[in-house]
Design an enzyme around this catalytic site. Sequence first.
Site, PDB file in Angstrom:
ATOM      1  N   VAL A   1       9.699  70.211  31.059  1.00  0.00           N
ATOM      2  CA  VAL A   1      10.982  70.501  31.874  1.00  0.00           C
ATOM      3  C   VAL A   1      10.698  71.773  32.489  1.00  0.00           C
ATOM      4  O   VAL A   1      11.808  72.309  32.944  1.00  0.00           O
ATOM      5  CB  VAL A   1      12.219  70.505  30.842  1.00  0.00           C
TER       6      VAL A   1
ATOM      7  N   HIS B   1      11.930  64.258  30.749  1.00  0.00           N
ATOM      8  CA  HIS B   1      12.991  64.741  29.788  1.00  0.00           C
ATOM      9  C   HIS B   1      13.657  65.762  30.508  1.00  0.00           C
ATOM     10  O   HIS B   1      14.452  66.710  30.189  1.00  0.00           O
ATOM     11  CB  HIS B   1      12.121  65.392  28.971  1.00  0.00           C
TER      12      HIS B   1
HETATM   13  C1  BV8 Z   1      15.757  57.908  22.622  1.00  0.00           C
HETATM   14  C2  BV8 Z   1      14.015  68.063  25.432  1.00  0.00           C
HETATM   15  C3  BV8 Z   1      17.103  56.120  22.422  1.00  0.00           C
HETATM   16  C4  BV8 Z   1      13.824  68.843  26.387  1.00  0.00           C
HETATM   17  C5  BV8 Z   1      12.597  66.597  24.309  1.00  0.00           C
HETATM   18  C6  BV8 Z   1      11.227  57.766  14.392  1.00  0.00           C
HETATM   19  C7  BV8 Z   1       9.832  57.135  15.057  1.00  0.00           C
HETATM   20  C8  BV8 Z   1       9.868  56.885  16.323  1.00  0.00           C
HETATM   21  C9  BV8 Z   1      10.816  57.361  17.169  1.00  0.00           C
HETATM   22  C10 BV8 Z   1      11.940  58.037  16.712  1.00  0.00           C
HETATM   23  C11 BV8 Z   1      12.164  58.206  15.348  1.00  0.00           C
HETATM   24  N1  BV8 Z   1      13.348  58.769  15.166  1.00  0.00           N
HETATM   25  C12 BV8 Z   1      14.008  59.108  16.618  1.00  0.00           C
HETATM   26  C13 BV8 Z   1      13.030  58.504  17.385  1.00  0.00           C
HETATM   27  C14 BV8 Z   1      13.177  58.610  18.815  1.00  0.00           C
HETATM   28  C15 BV8 Z   1      12.896  60.114  19.304  1.00  0.00           C
HETATM   29  C16 BV8 Z   1      11.488  60.505  18.937  1.00  0.00           C
HETATM   30  O1  BV8 Z   1      10.521  60.237  19.513  1.00  0.00           O
HETATM   31  N2  BV8 Z   1      11.207  61.398  17.988  1.00  0.00           N
HETATM   32  C17 BV8 Z   1      10.028  61.822  17.418  1.00  0.00           C
HETATM   33  C18 BV8 Z   1      10.146  63.245  17.209  1.00  0.00           C
HETATM   34  C19 BV8 Z   1       9.729  60.996  16.310  1.00  0.00           C
HETATM   35  N3  BV8 Z   1      12.981  60.051  20.681  1.00  0.00           N
HETATM   36  C20 BV8 Z   1      14.246  60.132  21.333  1.00  0.00           C
HETATM   37  O2  BV8 Z   1      15.336  60.516  20.826  1.00  0.00           O
HETATM   38  C21 BV8 Z   1      14.283  59.899  22.950  1.00  0.00           C
HETATM   39  N4  BV8 Z   1      15.311  59.241  23.359  1.00  0.00           N
HETATM   40  O3  BV8 Z   1      14.833  57.534  21.801  1.00  0.00           O
HETATM   41  O4  BV8 Z   1      16.800  57.496  22.871  1.00  0.00           O
HETATM   42  C22 BV8 Z   1      18.121  55.760  23.155  1.00  0.00           C
HETATM   43  C23 BV8 Z   1      18.025  54.677  24.175  1.00  0.00           C
HETATM   44  C24 BV8 Z   1      18.986  54.001  24.664  1.00  0.00           C
HETATM   45  C25 BV8 Z   1      20.271  54.672  24.806  1.00  0.00           C
HETATM   46  C26 BV8 Z   1      20.677  55.999  23.973  1.00  0.00           C
HETATM   47  C27 BV8 Z   1      19.435  56.456  23.358  1.00  0.00           C
HETATM   48  C28 BV8 Z   1      14.322  61.187  23.388  1.00  0.00           C
HETATM   49  C29 BV8 Z   1      13.114  61.867  23.459  1.00  0.00           C
HETATM   50  C30 BV8 Z   1      13.120  63.358  24.480  1.00  0.00           C
HETATM   51  C31 BV8 Z   1      13.690  64.495  23.343  1.00  0.00           C
HETATM   52  N5  BV8 Z   1      13.467  65.716  24.433  1.00  0.00           N
HETATM   53  N6  BV8 Z   1      12.747  67.612  24.769  1.00  0.00           N
HETATM   54  C32 BV8 Z   1      13.010  70.240  26.116  1.00  0.00           C
HETATM   55  O5  BV8 Z   1      13.848  71.004  25.371  1.00  0.00           O
HETATM   56  O6  BV8 Z   1      12.156  70.509  26.099  1.00  0.00           O
HETATM   57  S1  BV8 Z   1      11.273  66.240  23.283  1.00  0.00           S
HETATM   58  C33 BV8 Z   1       9.996  67.561  23.225  1.00  0.00           C
HETATM   59  O7  BV8 Z   1       8.727  66.923  22.860  1.00  0.00           O
HETATM   60  C34 BV8 Z   1       9.606  67.891  24.725  1.00  0.00           C
HETATM   61  O8  BV8 Z   1      10.259  67.486  25.980  1.00  0.00           O
HETATM   62  C35 BV8 Z   1       8.197  67.746  24.693  1.00  0.00           C
HETATM   63  O9  BV8 Z   1       7.656  67.525  26.034  1.00  0.00           O
HETATM   64  C36 BV8 Z   1       7.997  66.477  23.874  1.00  0.00           C
HETATM   65  C37 BV8 Z   1       6.829  66.191  23.471  1.00  0.00           C
HETATM   66  O10 BV8 Z   1       6.086  66.889  22.833  1.00  0.00           O
HETATM   67  P1  BV8 Z   1       4.692  67.498  23.539  1.00  0.00           P
HETATM   68  O11 BV8 Z   1       4.774  67.510  24.970  1.00  0.00           O
HETATM   69  O12 BV8 Z   1       3.783  66.622  23.307  1.00  0.00           O
HETATM   70  O13 BV8 Z   1       4.275  68.777  23.003  1.00  0.00           O
HETATM   71  P2  BV8 Z   1       3.740  69.127  21.467  1.00  0.00           P
HETATM   72  O14 BV8 Z   1       3.807  70.302  21.049  1.00  0.00           O
HETATM   73  O15 BV8 Z   1       4.301  68.078  20.583  1.00  0.00           O
HETATM   74  O16 BV8 Z   1       2.071  68.940  21.777  1.00  0.00           O
HETATM   75  C38 BV8 Z   1       1.416  69.881  22.781  1.00  0.00           C
HETATM   76  C39 BV8 Z   1      -0.001  69.279  22.552  1.00  0.00           C
HETATM   77  O17 BV8 Z   1      -0.825  70.092  23.383  1.00  0.00           O
HETATM   78  C40 BV8 Z   1      -0.728  69.512  20.980  1.00  0.00           C
HETATM   79  O18 BV8 Z   1      -1.234  68.245  20.878  1.00  0.00           O
HETATM   80  C41 BV8 Z   1      -1.534  70.647  21.180  1.00  0.00           C
HETATM   81  O19 BV8 Z   1      -2.639  70.263  20.577  1.00  0.00           O
HETATM   82  C42 BV8 Z   1      -1.782  70.356  22.839  1.00  0.00           C
HETATM   83  N7  BV8 Z   1      -2.352  71.483  23.373  1.00  0.00           N
HETATM   84  C43 BV8 Z   1      -2.119  72.955  23.092  1.00  0.00           C
HETATM   85  N8  BV8 Z   1      -2.806  73.647  23.895  1.00  0.00           N
HETATM   86  C44 BV8 Z   1      -3.193  73.064  24.803  1.00  0.00           C
HETATM   87  C45 BV8 Z   1      -3.235  71.613  24.351  1.00  0.00           C
HETATM   88  N9  BV8 Z   1      -3.980  70.642  24.872  1.00  0.00           N
HETATM   89  C46 BV8 Z   1      -4.611  70.965  26.148  1.00  0.00           C
HETATM   90  N10 BV8 Z   1      -4.814  72.406  26.369  1.00  0.00           N
HETATM   91  C47 BV8 Z   1      -4.213  73.437  25.771  1.00  0.00           C
HETATM   92  N11 BV8 Z   1      -4.292  74.636  26.194  1.00  0.00           N
END
Ligand code: BV8
Length: 243
Positions: free
Chosen positions: A106, A122
């Site tokens: 975002v 997102h």
């Molecule tokens: C929905 C808000 C339904 C904005 C975000 C159980 C199982 C499966 C799914 C679910 C579950 N329980 C609930 C769910 C659904 C849920 C979900 O997926 N939960 C997860 C936690 C299990 N999803 C939702 O709720 C979504 N909505 O399902 O709605 C629905 C349908 C119809 C009608 C009504 C409802 C909504 C999901 C969006 C949530 N909002 N953010 C903000 O504040 O930013 S999510 C948040 O996580 C951020 O947006 C972020 O972008 C996103 C993903 O994280 P990543 O980008 O992957 O970041 P992360 O830190 O995790 O990883 C970074 C990686 O980079 C690491 O691996 C690291 O090693 C690597 N890295 C680090 N440095 C480097 C690097 N790589 C390369 N170079 C580097 N230098």
Amino acid sequence: MSIQPSKTEEVREELRAASSIAVLTGAGISEESGIPVFRGSDGLWKQYRAEDLATPEAFARDPRLVWEWYDWRRSRIAAARPNPAHEALVLLENHCPGFALITQNVDGLHDLAGSRHVIKLHGDIWTLRCQHCGTVKSDRRVPLPEIPPRCACGGLLRPGVVWFGEALPPAAWQAAVQAAESCALFLVVGTSAVVYPAAELPMLAKHRGAKLIEINFEPTALTPLADYSFVGKAGEMLPQLVS
Ligand code: BV8
Ligand code: ZN
């Protein structure tokens, strides 16, 4: 971190030859710009997890706390500049006719780097939406003069982002699915692939016959699925593959 020369050449050729490329980025692509990622040791806010603050319930319960988190993130992001990974994707967009950039981030750094069409799954931390009258406006003030910010109508303004439990913007989701279904090559950069439905996109592409390339600092659930997986920093590796 340099990649094995043979693989680099192979992937450079794949990128050159691909008729269409879709890219999915996550917080990891902005890490070298100084923006903390969500998950992992130096996660965003030690005592809180994104899943605890990025929810409608958290905002309803304590809008001030949630806004303090977003105001802090906005000030971090305002000080950040795109890094070579963002810039490499602009190069790729300029050279590949069928290019689609899908981001979970975002922070707006892809737009700042010059990417022309960014599919924001997102939302955008620089937009605010009124809970009462629905007004959506861009607001880049850091820090915010008042927390929580209020709309002219008196309603509470929320960050224009998608929280857990909220649906993704339909147009963005449709565009992302269309790109994943039709691309010849799908590149995933800097995501832990734990958040759905975004994490479905690489699998969808793979099942439709696309080549899957992953660049991430650590292996993820997608790694076994990838045709090529590079473990390391995106800002170092992506330019080597794209230059
Ligand atoms: C929905 C808000 C339904 C904005 C975000 C159980 C199982 C499966 C799914 C679910 C579950 N329980 C609930 C769910 C659904 C849920 C979900 O997926 N939960 C997860 C936690 C299990 N999803 C939702 O709720 C979504 N909505 O399902 O709605 C629905 C349908 C119809 C009608 C009504 C409802 C909504 C999901 C969006 C949530 N909002 N953010 C903000 O504040 O930013 S999510 C948040 O996580 C951020 O947006 C972020 O972008 C996103 C993903 O994280 P990543 O980008 O992957 O970041 P992360 O830190 O995790 O990883 C970074 C990686 O980079 C690491 O691996 C690291 O090693 C690597 N890295 C680090 N440095 C480097 C690097 N790589 C390369 N170079 C580097 N230098
Ligand atoms: Zn209003």
